[in-house]
Design an enzyme around this catalytic site. Structure first.
Site, PDB file in Angstrom:
ATOM      1  N   ASP A 338       0.855  -1.186   0.000  1.00 13.89           N
ATOM      2  CA  ASP A 338       0.000   0.000   0.000  1.00 13.89           C
ATOM      3  C   ASP A 338       0.889   1.233   0.000  1.00 13.89           C
ATOM      4  O   ASP A 338       1.850   1.308   0.769  1.00 13.89           O
ATOM      5  CB  ASP A 338      -0.881  -0.017   1.258  1.00 13.89           C
ATOM      6  CG  ASP A 338      -2.084   0.908   1.167  1.00 13.89           C
ATOM      7  OD1 ASP A 338      -1.944   1.998   0.583  1.00 13.89           O
ATOM      8  OD2 ASP A 338      -3.143   0.554   1.704  1.00 13.89           O
ATOM      9  N   ARG A 340      -0.640   4.440   0.071  1.00 13.39           N
ATOM     10  CA  ARG A 340      -1.475   5.583   0.416  1.00 13.39           C
ATOM     11  C   ARG A 340      -0.889   6.377   1.579  1.00 13.39           C
ATOM     12  O   ARG A 340      -1.035   7.582   1.659  1.00 13.39           O
ATOM     13  CB  ARG A 340      -2.893   5.111   0.761  1.00 13.39           C
ATOM     14  CG  ARG A 340      -3.683   4.714  -0.449  1.00 13.39           C
ATOM     15  CD  ARG A 340      -5.030   4.156  -0.066  1.00 13.39           C
ATOM     16  NE  ARG A 340      -4.911   2.884   0.659  1.00 13.39           N
ATOM     17  CZ  ARG A 340      -5.948   2.206   1.129  1.00 13.39           C
ATOM     18  NH1 ARG A 340      -7.169   2.675   0.964  1.00 13.39           N
ATOM     19  NH2 ARG A 340      -5.778   1.060   1.740  1.00 13.39           N
TER      20      ARG A 340
END
Length: 427
Positions: A338, A340
């Site tokens: 990830d 983000r």
């Protein structure tokens, strides 16, 4: 037939000459106003000037409009836009006044957006506006939100139109704001636990040297990165967001185009988003206020191409799509599960003056930890109802719960995950 030659076509409209190229291999500038991040007033902080018309006035790295700055370059190159165009901001002021709040003058609370970005017409002296091209990085307007799931909730009686927050058509009345990224580099580096020097060099190298000022202009501490921004949807009075006594229902949502816009059989993003909108409407009708903060971080900020490659890898692996391999397949393709990185996400909440979220419509432990770690209190956490989870998205939701996502039920264990298989991909 006449033997005369056809008339010559008219000469092409000449394009404005670009002039000499200004290199950025030196420190210091001429005419740029200083920026004192975290100052108590806009005038003391100084305006963010990232336009290219009068380059001597620029006091930031990069230009306005985020990723759309590239399209601006195409328009200038094609002769469709004057390099010196100056925006006419008549009647563009916000429909709702937001702030200022104490968080705006805390240099550590907001590092990824300009809290004064919607108020440039009023925040800076008139003589500044006459000489400098100061543009908003935030716009606030009124709008309707109309999605089929809310219309269905009206038809099924879960939502009752009241004419104030919800119309009989199923349209929700909202205030919405568009927010461009404005990074204060020392603060961003601190959030990620790295040195500003390393951050600048890595940004420079990983963008193919797109912004030399990152390594040549240490005097410029503000960067307008070429990335997507955020859209904020407020259900109710925007001023109530800053009142901890008023119930706030909120969701921070990361973009998932394949689900949010087109629907998906393998993803819970749209169901969770529309569920949050319904909860925000109900919260506003109870006398509270609702908020959806939508960030452009497609495919866990890995991009849509990477996301679709991962879809294929999940489906074609031995044994089919399973929850115990959900994150592993992403890491095999992208090198990371990830990207983000929610460290910057709470900034928009601080811009809105939020100190308490009574009902957080999210199961994400990363979002919860980032919000509470930034000093915002969270009360109840609202999970997505089971009947809103597409059958083939059960793999995703079980993998996330096993990895630490909030659930009021039983957390799946490793043995249980191996038995959970999806039956298809996003079509």
């Amino acid at each position: 037939m006449s033997a005369e030659a056809a008339p010559a076509p008219p000469p092409a409209t000449p394009k404005r000459a670009a002039g000499h190229i200004r290199l950025t291999s030196h420190s210091g500038g001429s005419g740029g106003l200083p920026i004192c991040w975290g100052a108590p007033t806009a005038a003391e902080r100084g305006p963010v000037i990232g336009t290219t018309g009068t380059r001597a006035h620029r006091n930031v790295i990069g230009t306005h409009s985020g990723s759309y700055s590239v399209y601006r370059a195409l328009a200038v190159a094609a002769g469709a836009l004057s390099r010196d165009h100056r925006a006419d901001l008549t009647n563009t002021t916000p429909t709702d006044v937001i702030g200022p709040y104490p968080q705006w003058s805390d240099p550590g609370a907001i590092v990824s957006l300009d809290p004064w970005g919607a108020m440039v017409a009023d925040a800076f002296p008139a003589e500044f506006a006459a000489e400098y091209d100061i543009r908003p990085t935030i716009a606030v307007t009124k709008a309707h939100v109309l999605v089929p799931e809310v219309m269905d909730a009206v038809q099924r009686g879960r939502l009752q139109p009241d004419g104030r927050f919800l119309l009989p058509s199923g349209a929700a009345l909202v205030t919405k704001a568009a927010v461009e990224p404005v990074w204060y580099l020392p603060g961003v580096a601190q959030r990620f636990g790295c040195s500003e020097t390393d951050l600048r060099r890595t940004l420079f190298e990983e963008t193919g040297g797109m912004y030399p000022e990152l390594v040549t202009r240490s005097d410029l501490e503000v960067f307008l990165p070429p990335i997507g921004g955020q859209t904020i949807y407020i259900f109710g009075d925007a001023r109530d967001l800053a009142d901890p006594e008023v119930e706030l229902t909120a969701r921070v949502h990361d973009e998932c185009n394949g689900s949010d816009v087109f629907g998906s059989d393998i993803c819970t993003c749209r169901p969770y988003l529309t569920h949050a909108i319904e909860e925000c409407i109900l919260g506003a009708q109870r006398g509270g206020v609702g908020l959806v903060a939508y960030s452009r971080k497609e495919g866990r900020a890995l991009g849509e191409v990477t996301k679709f490659l991962v879809y294929n890898a999940r489906k074609r692996q031995v044994g089919g799509d399973t929850a115990d391999q959900y994150f592993a397949r992403t890491e095999c393709v992208a090198g990371v599960q990830d990207m983000r990185f929610q460290e910057l996400m709470p900034d928009v909440l601080h811009w809105l003056g939020i100190r308490k979220i009574h009902r957080l419509v999210s199961m994400s432990n990363m979002k919860y930890d980032a919000i509470t770690g930034s000093g915002i209190e969270v009360g109840e956490r609202v999970n997505i109802p089971d009947d809103l989870i597409p059958a083939d998205a059960r793999v995703e939701i079980d993998a996330k719960m096993a990895a630490g996502y909030f659930t009021p039920g039983i957390v799946p264990d490793a043995d249980a995950l191996k038995q959970v298989k999806g039956r298809g991909l996003d079509r």
